[in-house]
Design a protein around this motif. Structure first.
Motif: not given
Length: 292
Positions: A111-119, A121-127
């Motif tokens: 659950e911690k990792t899944a939430i971290a991925l969602i968090d 997303i803005p940086e992944i979108r930038r890249k």
């Protein structure tokens, strides 16, 4: 009656093959992540990166927040379950005992990792946006960023790589490979989620590109179709060692080039010509062709 007996006999033989050869996705601690679920999660993640580009739904300022929230909640729920399965499976394999697996601990990590991925997303979108802009800038045939997002397989492969890489570096087993191999089958581009890739990465055309697990790629690098960034040796004892090359910033590698070896470094600003075979480092600023 004869047909029923034949079917019963065939079913019995198939069941025997399960016991003999394995390959069954069982319940509880032996359960493996479900590929269909992972692909479904990946589709929702791709939607979060580029909303409205891969579905027929109409988006506006009023429903965008709702549509995003629906997917975020669905991703966290489904991804947590699949990550938990992968963690439990790996722990069980290491312990060689199904009884030593702590499901609740694995659930918490998942659950911690899944939430971290969602968090993230803005940086992944930038890249990924930088990757799309690199494709628009580097391809005379591209007319807009929107065209690149909708139609370029290279961007889809890089997008999925960036999602899978996040999970890989955060210790999630199995699932990153499912993601990368799914997009590999769609695009013909094989990027291992363990590779390290900088910003503004451009894969032009892309079919047949292979990027190995320990490859390191800098910023503003451009690859054409059929490029292999591979290992000199595929022996099992090379696991956990750097087997694949390092490509520094601003390098262009043309179609069919093969660059091998963990100690091979292609220096900044190099141009590697098509169909070359490279197993030694190349100084920065070099243009390397078959004749040279």
């Amino acid at each position: 009656m004869t047909n029923s007996l034949n079917i019963d006999s065939m079913v019995a033989k198939i069941i025997q093959s399960y016991a003999k050869y394995g390959g069954v996705n069982r319940r509880e601690t032996e359960n493996f992540p479900n590929r269909q679920n992972v692909v479904s999660i990946l589709q929702d993640l791709q939607w979060l990166i580029f909303p409205g580009f891969r579905t027929a739904e109409q988006l506006d300022s009023e429903n965008l927040r709702y549509a995003t929230a629906v997917r975020v909640n669905r991703i966290i729920e489904m991804l947590t379950a699949e990550i938990k399965k992968s963690l439990v499976y790996v722990v069980a394999q290491k312990d060689n005992s199904r009884g030593n697996v702590t499901n609740s601990h694995c659930f918490g990590l998942a659950e911690k990792t899944a939430i971290a991925l969602i968090d993230a997303i803005p940086e992944i979108r930038r890249k990924v946006q930088l990757d799309a802009e690199a494709m628009l800038k580097g391809d005379p045939a591209a007319r807009s960023v929107e065209e690149v997002i909708l139609s370029y397989p290279g961007l889809e492969a890089i997008l999925v790589y960036r999602l899978a890489h996040f999970l890989f570096v955060n210790g999630v087993p199995i699932i990153p490979r499912i993601m990368s191999e799914h997009v590999h089958g769609k695009t013909g581009i094989d990027i291992h989620p363990g590779a390290t890739i900088g910003e503004s990465f451009f894969i032009d055309h892309g079919t047949g590109v292979v990027i190995g697990e320990t490859t390191v790629i800098g910023n503003n690098v451009k690859l054409y179709q059929g490029v292999t960034l591979g290992a000199l040796s595929v022996q099992k004892n090379m696991m956990n060692k750097k087997r694949h090359p390092t490509i520094e910033d601003d390098v262009t590698i043309y179609s069919g080039a093969t660059i091998l070896g963990g100690e091979t470094v292609i220096g900044k600003g190099c141009v590697i010509g098509g169909n070359t075979w490279v197993t030694r480092s190349v100084p920065e600023g070099t243009t390397l062709t078959q004749k040279k």
